[in-house]
Design a protein around this motif. Structure first.
Motif, PDB file in Angstrom:
ATOM      1  N   UNK A 248       0.834  -1.205   0.000  1.00  0.00           N
ATOM      2  CA  UNK A 248       0.000   0.000   0.000  1.00  0.00           C
ATOM      3  C   UNK A 248       0.868   1.254   0.000  1.00  0.00           C
ATOM      4  N   UNK A 249       1.906   1.254   0.831  1.00  0.00           N
ATOM      5  CA  UNK A 249       2.798   2.408   0.884  1.00  0.00           C
ATOM      6  C   UNK A 249       3.480   2.630  -0.466  1.00  0.00           C
ATOM      7  N   UNK A 250       3.876   1.543  -1.132  1.00  0.00           N
ATOM      8  CA  UNK A 250       4.512   1.658  -2.439  1.00  0.00           C
ATOM      9  C   UNK A 250       3.546   2.247  -3.457  1.00  0.00           C
ATOM     10  N   UNK A 251       2.293   1.833  -3.392  1.00  0.00           N
ATOM     11  CA  UNK A 251       1.306   2.365  -4.338  1.00  0.00           C
ATOM     12  C   UNK A 251       1.101   3.858  -4.121  1.00  0.00           C
ATOM     13  N   UNK A 252       0.989   4.275  -2.868  1.00  0.00           N
ATOM     14  CA  UNK A 252       0.834   5.704  -2.573  1.00  0.00           C
ATOM     15  C   UNK A 252       2.118   6.467  -2.891  1.00  0.00           C
ATOM     16  N   UNK A 253       3.265   5.823  -2.691  1.00  0.00           N
ATOM     17  CA  UNK A 253       4.525   6.479  -3.023  1.00  0.00           C
ATOM     18  C   UNK A 253       4.643   6.725  -4.522  1.00  0.00           C
ATOM     19  N   UNK A 254       4.051   5.810  -5.318  1.00  0.00           N
ATOM     20  CA  UNK A 254       4.024   6.037  -6.762  1.00  0.00           C
ATOM     21  C   UNK A 254       3.301   7.317  -7.106  1.00  0.00           C
ATOM     22  N   UNK A 255       2.228   7.612  -6.354  1.00  0.00           N
ATOM     23  CA  UNK A 255       1.519   8.877  -6.560  1.00  0.00           C
ATOM     24  C   UNK A 255       2.402  10.050  -6.170  1.00  0.00           C
ATOM     25  N   UNK A 256       3.050   9.943  -5.011  1.00  0.00           N
ATOM     26  CA  UNK A 256       3.890  11.043  -4.534  1.00  0.00           C
ATOM     27  C   UNK A 256       5.086  11.258  -5.451  1.00  0.00           C
ATOM     28  N   UNK A 257       5.644  10.144  -5.973  1.00  0.00           N
ATOM     29  CA  UNK A 257       6.837  10.244  -6.815  1.00  0.00           C
ATOM     30  C   UNK A 257       6.531  10.767  -8.207  1.00  0.00           C
ATOM     31  N   UNK A 258       5.271  10.726  -8.607  1.00  0.00           N
ATOM     32  CA  UNK A 258       4.901  11.194  -9.944  1.00  0.00           C
ATOM     33  C   UNK A 258       5.174  12.692 -10.076  1.00  0.00           C
ATOM     34  N   UNK A 259       5.751  13.113 -11.213  1.00  0.00           N
ATOM     35  CA  UNK A 259       5.984  14.561 -11.407  1.00  0.00           C
ATOM     36  C   UNK A 259       4.705  15.374 -11.295  1.00  0.00           C
ATOM     37  N   UNK A 260       3.573  14.753 -11.672  1.00  0.00           N
ATOM     38  CA  UNK A 260       2.313  15.482 -11.612  1.00  0.00           C
ATOM     39  C   UNK A 260       1.889  15.776 -10.173  1.00  0.00           C
ATOM     40  N   UNK A 261       2.415  15.001  -9.215  1.00  0.00           N
ATOM     41  CA  UNK A 261       2.016  15.187  -7.822  1.00  0.00           C
ATOM     42  C   UNK A 261       2.448  16.551  -7.292  1.00  0.00           C
ATOM     43  N   UNK A 262       3.538  17.067  -7.826  1.00  0.00           N
ATOM     44  CA  UNK A 262       4.062  18.346  -7.321  1.00  0.00           C
ATOM     45  C   UNK A 262       3.019  19.440  -7.398  1.00  0.00           C
ATOM     46  N   UNK A 263       2.190  19.407  -8.444  1.00  0.00           N
ATOM     47  CA  UNK A 263       1.195  20.465  -8.606  1.00  0.00           C
ATOM     48  C   UNK A 263       0.058  20.348  -7.585  1.00  0.00           C
TER      49      UNK A 263
END
Length: 788
Positions: A248-263
């Motif tokens: 679960x943490x890895x899946x959420x980390x994929x969201x955080x690591x995405x460049x789009x997450x910065x916005x």
């Protein structure tokens, strides 16, 4: 204007359809029991929604506007001087072409239209100026830098309210956040049964109860190593094992690591008080959602409304309208049967917001979109033209439920006769429904704005307010555009991502591009998942096909597709300054164009896309996808050798019986010969001894001549045994010769088997494997602007 409340429009005589001269003076306090605007496309419901918002802001009431389509951004298109130059940047170029007018000519017409339209309702530019003076306007674009970004999920600050008094409120906010967050990573989480939802909700509550703020980094760390020993009656690892928490943490980390997450973590924090008020001035906080996916919209709406509920419960009670929450096009957010994340906070507000002076106004194309619980809580209904009899029946049912003394037959007749911009105002605080037509909006109703237009609008100042030297500066004047060019990016269907090509894309040189140019051509970027499935060959091969198609004609010509291997680094979501766009022939603003484009791509791939494999019909072997001819031949040779060995083994088994028989016979013949040879040797010895004795005896006169005759008989017996020995030896030799012949036959057959299978192993041909239509899945189509 002689109204004390909201000036919505003028009363219409139901019999004649003409205005009576009376104005609709709506008490804003009535909105604390909430309202619904219902009307089909073209009924004028968007205009009425904007009028409600204009009146609220003129009355000093802040508004929070959830804008899924982009229409509400028109609130910023207010021009007190009503000059054509103010309208000109926002003129729809397609409309100008259709009417065969220049942009300037159509802008002049719009300015005149707005001036006259306002005048017919005793309004002018001064009221527009008053609106701009009394209120602030901000377009927030969560997940994008087009407008003002909004820090949606970057901070989980602990709310400043008591857990002892507002535990339910805080848990509702946590539930909204967690449901939306999990939705972003594709987890449809039920708050009661989903262990992902239960874990994260408990982690947030644990931190907030301790007065600790959270952010995504801390939350991810606590998911892996929770500061909890139990969840319910089970210990933590039984309820949610460590390896599953890591997943679960890895899946959420994929969201955080995405460049789009910065916005999603840029801009001001999601603070409702600051959204509604700034420097003592009420704000129109427009949360633009048109650029987001359905899951992202659900997340944003759920989180914002949960924050609103938390904020309003911290306010003192009042009977006046303190703030207005408006949602344009509520379809999909509060349906009658499903339970999307946003539904709970919407229903909570409809039930509880009245006590805190917070009104909610919802807009929809038909009442079937709304849950009956929402409909029963609405005290104000503005009913415009409807599409179907079913819609009308649902409305009449809701009105009768809200107010039992409703004359259903009369309402039915009135609703059936509504014209454009006419609405039936049914207010439970008033004795009778009122038929009215809306006043002229102060805002220029341009229609939905794209992110690029919003970016322009955010920095836009009407011509009348620009410094004179800048208006007159010929150097700053943009270059003249041809009839098929525009300085404003053309509208694109809402669900389609829009990018500009990055200059350093490695495949850009395959196109005739000028990466330094600010003139852009439209192209379609496609990512398609292909599955080659050939049952006979036991083949299932998957591949990702990516291509760029340009130009975009009236119908997509998929034969123009150029295969490229692109990734997200090749595209930029940032809009370049001073861009000029070539207007494509295709109707890229319509979802139907993109559907037909996807169908054309599928047909193109179905007709022309294939992979070639090798086949050995004799061995019934097929090569694997990507296997070389040399490797396949080697595999066929191995298989042919295996089959030759198997056939040779059967042959050896068949010969083995014959070999065994001949060997036994040869051994027996040889043994017989050996026996005769031993006997013969004895006979010869006896013959010699007896013969010698007989001669001696005869010479000595001791025996008769009969002894000589006996010796002759002994010699005859010896000759007979010698003959039998030769026969036995010949028989043994025959058996050994037969064995040699049999062995030669076996060798010959084995060589034939080997040669035959060797030829089969070398016999291959090519086979083309195509695609079935259900083997083609469009992953994504995007619009990419190419510098040219």
């Amino acid at each position: 204007m002689a109204t004390e409340g909201f000036y919505l429009g003028g009363v219409v005589d139901g019999a004649t359809g003409e205005r009576t001269g009376d104005l609709v003076d709506y008490d804003p306090g009535d909105l604390t029991t909430h309202g619904v605007i219902v009307g089909m496309t073209g009924s004028g419901k968007t205009g009425l929604g904007i009028i409600y918002l204009e009146e609220a802001l003129l009355s000093g009431i802040p508004t929070l506007i959830l804008d899924p389509k982009g229409d509400m951004t028109n609130l910023l298109l207010t021009f007190p001087d009503l000059k054509p130059g103010d309208f000109e940047p926002w003129i729809d170029e397609a409309e100008a072409r259709k009417e065969e007018k220049t942009i300037a000519e159509l802008a002049a017409e719009k300015a005149e239209l707005w001036t006259k339209g306002l005048g017919r309702w005793d309004q002018d530019g001064s009221r527009i100026g008053e609106l701009r003076d009394k209120a602030g306007f901000t377009i927030y674009t969560p997940g994008s830098g087009a407008g003002v970004p909004l820090n949606i999920i970057g901070s989980l600050a602990c709310p400043d309210i008591s857990w002892d008094e507002e535990a339910e409120t805080l848990r509702d906010e946590i539930e909204g956040f967690v449901s939306g967050l999990l939705g972003l990573v594709g987890i449809d989480a039920d708050p009661i049964s989903s262990r992902e939802h239960i874990l994260i909700a408990n982690l947030v509550e644990h931190a907030w109860r301790a007065g600790r703020d959270l952010d995504m980094a801390i939350l991810l760390a606590e998911i892996q190593r929770p500061p909890l020993r139990k969840l319910g009656v089970f210990d933590l690892d039984t309820f949610f094992p460590e390896k599953d928490r890591l997943a679960l943490a890895m899946k959420l980390n994929g969201l955080v690591a995405s460049p789009a997450f910065a916005s999603w973590v840029e801009g001001p924090d999601l603070d409702i008080e600051k959204l509604l008020w700034h420097d003592g001035k009420p704000q129109a906080a427009i949360v633009y959602l048109a650029h987001l996916s359905d899951e992202e919209r659900q997340f944003i709406v759920t989180l914002i409304l949960s924050k609103v509920i938390t904020w309003m419960r911290a306010q003192a009670g009042t009977g006046d309208l303190r703030a207005l929450v408006y949602m344009d096009e509520v379809f999909g957010f509060v349906p009658p049967t499903a339970e999307p994340p946003a539904k709970k906070p919407i229903l909570t507000m409809l039930k509880q917001a009245r006590a805190f002076g917070v009104g909610m106004l919802l807009s929809t194309q038909n009442p079937v979109d709304l849950d009956y619980k929402a409909m029963s809580n609405a005290g104000t209904w503005c009913i415009g033209r409807l599409q179907t009899e079913r819609d009308k029946a649902r409305i009449l049912e809701a009105l009768q439920s809200a107010r039992g003394d409703t004359d259903v037959a009369e309402l039915d007749r009135t609703i059936s006769g509504l014209e454009k911009r006419q609405f039936l105002l049914h207010n439970t605080h008033e004795p009778e429904p009122v038929l009215f037509t809306t006043r002229w909006a102060l805002s220029y109703l341009r229609g939905p704005l794209t992110r690029e237009q919003i970016s322009t609008l955010t920095n836009y100042t009407p011509a009348a307010e620009q410094p004179a030297e800048k208006v007159a500066d010929p150097v700053a004047a943009p270059p003249a555009l041809s009839s098929n060019e525009t300085s404003v990016m053309p509208n694109v269907a809402g669900a389609i991502p829009v990018y500009h090509l990055s200059p350093d894309a490695p495949w850009a040189e395959r196109f005739d591009l000028d990466t330094a140019s600010h003139r852009y051509l439209a192209a379609l970027a496609a990512r398609v998942h292909l599955t080659y499935d050939e049952r006979v060959a036991d083949l299932v091969h998957e591949e990702e096909w990516e291509a760029i198609v340009t130009p975009l004609g009236g119908r997509l010509d998929a034969d123009l597709a150029v295969y490229v291997d692109y990734d997200d680094r090749d595209f930029s979501a940032e809009v370049p300054g001073e861009a000029t766009y070539v207007i494509p022939d295709g109707d890229i603003e319509k979802a139907s164009y993109w559907r037909s484009a996807e169908a054309a791509l599928k047909e193109y791939l179905y007709r022309g896309r294939k992979i070639t494999i090798f086949k050995n019909a004799d061995l019934k072997l097929y090569s694997r996808a990507g296997e070389t001819e040399e490797a396949f031949l080697a595999r066929c040779d191995d298989e042919a050798q295996n089959r030759a060995d198997a056939e040779a083994a059967k042959l050896r088994n068949k010969y083995e019986r014959r070999f065994r028989t001949l060997r036994d016979q040869a051994a027996a013949a040889e043994q017989r010969a050996e026996e005769i040879e031993v006997d013969l040797a004895g006979a010869r010895q006896k013959e010699i001894v007896d013969g010698a004795a007989s001669v001696v005896n005869i010479l000595l006169g001791r025996r008769s001549t009969r002894s000589v005759t006996g010796s002759a008989r002994n010699r005859s017996a010896t000759r007979s045994k010698e003959a039998r020995l030769r026969t036995a030896q010949a028989k043994a030799d025959d058996k050994y010769a037969a064995l040699a012949d049999l062995e030669a036959d076996l060798v010959a057959e084995l060589e034939e088997i080997n040669d035959r299978w060797e030829l089969k192993g070398e016999s291959i041909e090519t086979v083309d494997v195509g695609l079935e239509k259900n083997d083609i899945r469009i992953v994504q189509t995007s619009l990419v602007w190419l510098p040219h």
